[in-house]
Write a protein that holds these residues in place. Structure first.
Motif, PDB file in Angstrom:
ATOM      1  N   UNK A   1       0.818  -1.210   0.000  1.00 42.55           N
ATOM      2  CA  UNK A   1       0.000   0.000   0.000  1.00 42.55           C
ATOM      3  C   UNK A   1       0.857   1.268   0.000  1.00 42.55           C
ATOM      4  N   UNK A   2       1.953   1.243   0.752  1.00 40.79           N
ATOM      5  CA  UNK A   2       2.688   2.505   0.913  1.00 40.79           C
ATOM      6  C   UNK A   2       3.890   2.682  -0.019  1.00 40.79           C
ATOM      7  N   UNK A   3       4.366   1.626  -0.627  1.00 38.39           N
ATOM      8  CA  UNK A   3       5.672   1.756  -1.298  1.00 38.39           C
ATOM      9  C   UNK A   3       5.674   2.786  -2.427  1.00 38.39           C
ATOM     10  N   UNK A   4       4.519   3.068  -2.976  1.00 36.30           N
ATOM     11  CA  UNK A   4       4.507   4.087  -4.027  1.00 36.30           C
ATOM     12  C   UNK A   4       4.259   5.478  -3.462  1.00 36.30           C
ATOM     13  N   UNK A   5       4.166   5.543  -2.166  1.00 42.10           N
ATOM     14  CA  UNK A   5       3.868   6.835  -1.529  1.00 42.10           C
ATOM     15  C   UNK A   5       4.925   7.272  -0.545  1.00 42.10           C
ATOM     16  N   UNK A   6       6.124   6.754  -0.735  1.00 43.87           N
ATOM     17  CA  UNK A   6       7.206   7.188   0.146  1.00 43.87           C
ATOM     18  C   UNK A   6       8.354   7.701  -0.711  1.00 43.87           C
ATOM     19  N   UNK A   7       9.125   8.614  -0.144  1.00 42.87           N
ATOM     20  CA  UNK A   7      10.333   9.091  -0.821  1.00 42.87           C
ATOM     21  C   UNK A   7      11.533   8.323  -0.311  1.00 42.87           C
TER      22      UNK A   7
END
Ligand code: GLU
Length: 439
Positions: A341-347
């Motif tokens: 869920x988050x891997x595309x939303x972290x820098x």
């Protein structure tokens, strides 16, 4: 057999400029199936520190730039002494006694007369008696290598055919008055003895290369292939030298830059090939081609590392980060779903913490005035966690029905109410991970 070396002085931390040198030499060796030596240029006992040597190794290991062997110049002083004697025996080494002030005066005079400030070789004319006298008065002199005044030529791996007039260069000092061997002599001996076939270094070393070629030849060694990469500048072309201290590899690591992002950028920046994210060192090795690099200064913008890091992380499978998620407190049973869920939303991986806090504790709702009523209705319709993959769809359908809102005017206020943010992962996928909602 290709043998390369990366030769930092352990007098500070590695920065992005050093990395370029390390990486190119590493890639040349690995691409050819050769040997990559880490050479610590630690002949200066005052400035060289074991903690810097350790830090250099730690930084290279972090990047996966593994070396086959470590060499330390401080262990090879006897060899440098032999080389010095060989140069004396061959009439290529002479002792000079000028003080720094005298040398400075000579330089100023030459410049005033419009001449290049090259050492005038006055010491060559000293008789043995004069030298004895000077030695008694001033202590030991410095030792200079006597250059042959001819053109020194080589085919540079990046700059192409180069030719430097030896007469335009001062005879280099190879031993200081206190007996310390200087880098040039040590480096030449090491390159010869270790069978170094290829040397890539910064273009600030071009003149060194010219003199080193003559010293190598004087010692009967084989001259390696030399290549000089351009120096890095800041994004506007400004000199980076003063800012390099803030671009230490360990600082980038602290900021969450991923090794593959840094390596992908550095292996291409300044070349005619585009910068593309690579997911493994093998791909970087495969795609590396020294001949594609140009002579022009290379602009480096530290901010380019973050999109590359984000891109890299978005492609990582859960297995690759399982340990880090565990360390961030994400329980194994939710970690796989959480990562997807988050891997595309972290820098950077540091952003994980915030997302996990959101899942665990919920977020302070962000509600615009015009949405207050609709959000309040929505919250009354929202069941208590745990949620399922269907919750978002069912809930928004109910809210739509009750409030008449639709599209972005429906979804965005609800996203902001649940996450406190106006962006983020797909809400249907996020909902099952939310353990708490702050109403
Ligand atoms: N220790 C030298 C430096 O860091 C090495 C230069 C070379 O590659 O020979 O500049």
């Amino acid at each position: 057999m290709t043998v390369t070396r990366f030769a930092p002085s352990p007098t500070g931390y590695l920065h992005v400029g050093n990395l370029r040198t390390a990486l190119f030499n590493y890639l040349i060796a690995r691409k050819a199936g050769g040997t990559f030596i880490l050479r610590l240029d630690d002949t200066d006992p005052e400035r060289s520190k074991p903690e810097y040597a350790d830090a250099i190794m730690e930084d290279l290991e972090w990047l996966g730039l593994t070396w086959d062997r470590v060499e330390r110049q401080s262990t090879r002083l006897a060899r440098y002494e032999d080389a010095a004697q060989e140069l004396r025996d061959k009439g290529r080494f002479y002792e000079c006694f000028e003080t720094p002030t005298e040398l400075d005066l000579k330089r100023k005079k030459q410049l005033n007369m419009g001449k290049p400030p090259v050492y005038d070789r006055a010491a060559l004319k000293l008789t043995e008696e004069e030298k004895e006298k000077l030695r008694a008065e001033r202590g030991n002199g410095v030792w200079r290598f006597l250059l042959n005044h001819e053109r020194i030529e080589w085919d540079d791996g990046i700059l192409g055919p180069l030719s430097i007039d030896a007469a335009s260069v001062s005879d280099p000092v190879l031993i200081r008055a206190d007996g310390q061997f200087l880098y040039t002599l040590a480096s030449v001996c090491d390159d010869v003895d270790f069978g170094i076939t290829d040397v890539v270094r910064g273009s600030d070393h071009v003149t060194n290369t010219a003199t080193q070629i003559q010293i190598i030849e004087a010692l009967g060694g084989t001259v390696p292939r030399f290549a000089h990469h351009s120096l890095l500048t800041g994004p506007q072309g400004e000199a980076l030298s003063k800012r390099l201290g803030t671009l230490a590899l360990r600082d980038l690591r602290e900021q969450g830059v991923e090794p593959m992002a840094l390596l992908s950028l550095m292996a291409r920046l300044g070349s005619s090939q585009p910068v593309e994210l690579r997911l493994s060192m093998d791909e970087i090795i495969e795609g590396f081609d020294l001949s594609t690099f140009g002579a022009a200064p290379t602009k480096f913008d530290v901010n380019d590392l973050f999109p590359l890091t984000a891109h890299y992380l978005s492609q990582l499978p859960y297995d690759a980060v399982a340990d880090k998620l565990r360390a961030a407190g994400v329980p194994d049973e939710s970690a796989g779903a959480f990562w997807n869920v988050v891997r595309e939303n972290i820098t950077t991986m540091q952003d994980i913490e915030g997302w996990w806090a959101l899942c665990r504790e919920g977020a302070e709702p962000l509600v615009d005035e015009e949405d207050a009523e609709m959000v309040s209705t929505a919250m009354d319709l929202l069941p208590e966690p745990p949620f399922s993959a269907e919750t978002w769809g069912q809930w928004t359908a109910q809210v739509k029905e009750a409030t008449g809102r639709k599209g972005k005017g429906l979804f965005m206020p609800l996203r902001k109410a649940l996450t406190g943010m106006d962006h983020g992962p797909d809400m249907s996928a996020l909902m099952p991970l939310l353990q708490k909602v702050r109403r």
